[in-house]
Design a protein around this motif. Sequence first.
Motif, mmCIF file in Angstrom:
data_model
loop_
_atom_site.group_PDB
_atom_site.id
_atom_site.type_symbol
_atom_site.label_atom_id
_atom_site.label_comp_id
_atom_site.label_asym_id
_atom_site.label_seq_id
_atom_site.Cartn_x
_atom_site.Cartn_y
_atom_site.Cartn_z
ATOM 1 N N ALA A 34 1.087 9.775 -5.653
ATOM 2 C CA ALA A 34 1.215 10.669 -5.000
ATOM 3 C C ALA A 34 1.988 11.624 -5.910
ATOM 4 O O ALA A 34 2.006 12.994 -6.002
ATOM 5 C CB ALA A 34 1.928 10.658 -3.529
ATOM 6 N N ILE A 35 2.911 11.018 -6.788
ATOM 7 C CA ILE A 35 3.997 11.930 -7.554
ATOM 8 C C ILE A 35 3.198 11.958 -8.901
ATOM 9 O O ILE A 35 2.859 11.132 -9.658
ATOM 10 C CB ILE A 35 5.199 10.999 -7.598
ATOM 11 C CG1 ILE A 35 5.873 10.830 -6.390
ATOM 12 C CG2 ILE A 35 6.195 11.956 -8.659
ATOM 13 C CD1 ILE A 35 7.077 10.082 -6.368
ATOM 14 N N ALA A 37 0.735 4.006 -2.767
ATOM 15 C CA ALA A 37 0.560 5.375 -2.235
ATOM 16 C C ALA A 37 1.247 6.474 -2.861
ATOM 17 O O ALA A 37 1.280 7.264 -3.440
ATOM 18 C CB ALA A 37 0.243 5.465 -0.967
ATOM 19 N N LEU A 38 2.868 6.201 -2.742
ATOM 20 C CA LEU A 38 3.661 6.765 -3.303
ATOM 21 C C LEU A 38 3.716 7.233 -4.765
ATOM 22 O O LEU A 38 3.895 8.050 -5.412
ATOM 23 C CB LEU A 38 5.252 6.263 -3.093
ATOM 24 C CG LEU A 38 6.433 7.081 -3.619
ATOM 25 C CD1 LEU A 38 6.550 8.217 -2.654
ATOM 26 C CD2 LEU A 38 7.435 6.163 -3.255
ATOM 27 N N LEU A 89 0.761 -1.399 0.027
ATOM 28 C CA LEU A 89 0.111 -0.023 -0.118
ATOM 29 C C LEU A 89 1.018 1.209 -0.054
ATOM 30 O O LEU A 89 0.709 2.045 -0.620
ATOM 31 C CB LEU A 89 -1.009 -0.063 1.195
ATOM 32 C CG LEU A 89 -2.035 -1.207 1.195
ATOM 33 C CD1 LEU A 89 -2.946 -1.202 2.376
ATOM 34 C CD2 LEU A 89 -2.713 -1.066 0.067
ATOM 35 N N GLY A 90 2.015 1.039 0.809
ATOM 36 C CA GLY A 90 2.978 2.311 0.736
ATOM 37 C C GLY A 90 3.516 2.633 -0.640
ATOM 38 O O GLY A 90 3.465 3.636 -1.194
ATOM 39 N N VAL A 91 3.884 1.577 -1.476
ATOM 40 C CA VAL A 91 4.378 1.658 -2.806
ATOM 41 C C VAL A 91 3.152 2.222 -3.701
ATOM 42 O O VAL A 91 3.442 3.314 -4.574
ATOM 43 C CB VAL A 91 4.827 0.107 -3.388
ATOM 44 C CG1 VAL A 91 4.961 0.210 -4.594
ATOM 45 C CG2 VAL A 91 6.045 -0.343 -2.614
#
Lengths: 227, 245
Positions: free
Chosen positions: B148-149, B144-145, B140-142
């Motif tokens: 976001a960009i 989200a990142l 999920l972090g991957v």
Amino acid sequence: MSSAQLNRAFVVLLKRDLTLAFRRRSEMVNPLLFFVLVTTLFPLGVGADPALLRSIGPGIIWVAALLAALLSLESVLRSDFEDGSLEQLMLSAHPLSVLMLAKVLAHWLVTGLPLLLVAPLLGLLLGLSGDAIVTLVQTLALGTPVLSLVGTIGVALTVGLRKGGMILSLLVLPLYIPVLIFAADAVTSTGAGLPVTAQLSLLSALLVLALSLTPAATAAALKISLA
Amino acid sequence: MWHFFHQLASPRYFYRFAGRILPWLGAACLLLMLAGLYQGLLVAPTDYQQGDSYRIMFIHVPAAWMSLFVYVVMAVSGAVGLVWRIKLAEIVAVASAPIGASFTFLALVTGAIWGKPTWGTWWVWDARLTSELILLFLYLGVIALNSAIEDKRTAARATSVLALVGVVNIPIIHYSVEWWNTLHQGATVTKFDVPSIDLRMLIPLLLMALAFKLFYLVVVLMRARCEILQRERNTGWVRELVEAP
């Protein structure tokens, strides 16, 4: 570029960051206050039973330290990014990874070290034994630098984003889990009178690994997000 | 041989090549999955302890295998993309993340459903369950990142760095959690000399594992094709493709 010059660049950057931090003391105190406040909330939430507090105390203190470290992370690079000095650092002839190490060291001295000094007090409040408090300080000394080092990779990845803060916690918290497990377990085991050499060795191993690998990852991440 | 790989790295060639092999891969995946489900649900014997409830294993175990496999694929293709600046590798890394997250989620959900009748609880803080949950957070972090960009290339490269950091951390997390607590049953398939699993159960399991691999391949190719079209939307060949009757 000789190594003497690199050493000087390291020291100069360290001094600059420390000077900047001491001129804005409130930023130094905030994570510390947060650490104390979060720890104070737990007895209010779960009840003041001394036996209960003693058993969950190590976990509470470590989770609070983790959150305090997370909260202060953004300031490693944020202000330098905003005033453009981060780009100047990237343009310098010195390897970016070494410069990042200097910045992380300065950041840890300002935000991590104070946690070590307050932690014994919190340990007393939660009724930890003397030995457990000694282990608590040891684990914080070994663990909080890892938090700063690993967290800086996340900061480098999100520094260009407008709302990086929330994403930062999502990126970084899962990576903090091993430190939390080993450290909290060491403190709990000391409280139970068990030896904790294994946990401390593992924490030291994590620190060495983080010291040697994360600066390179941070530099790579910065080059991508500021490209 | 090398010529083929060089050609494959070009988005345009890849788009056509993937389009050509997709139907075959899809058909093979469907066949294997049907065979695996038939063998698993109808042919395999009932377990003497767990009854029929163990049959969810034929979904649960392949999904859990895939959850790790996809993360490694993501990290490796991310590394390839970072080192040799191959756009296609970045695209594969980015396209893999949501699929891997879905496999992880599937493994967790089927695990919970399996846990209720056998362990008597939906969730325990057992080592493997916990590290699977943490793996989901990493995915999920991957994702989200990446979302976001705004610039797609920067996003893909940042995602690759994060995947690499994650892949270094996965063994550390896994063993720390293992040490912290464990209850899960030991591995029964990797001991290949004397597997402690009945052959009639092992065959559908392996069939399903293969089917899941192919399913991942199909979905990742589809997502990569889509991503290529979006990235290359200003090039001539995409315009030709879209405007062709």
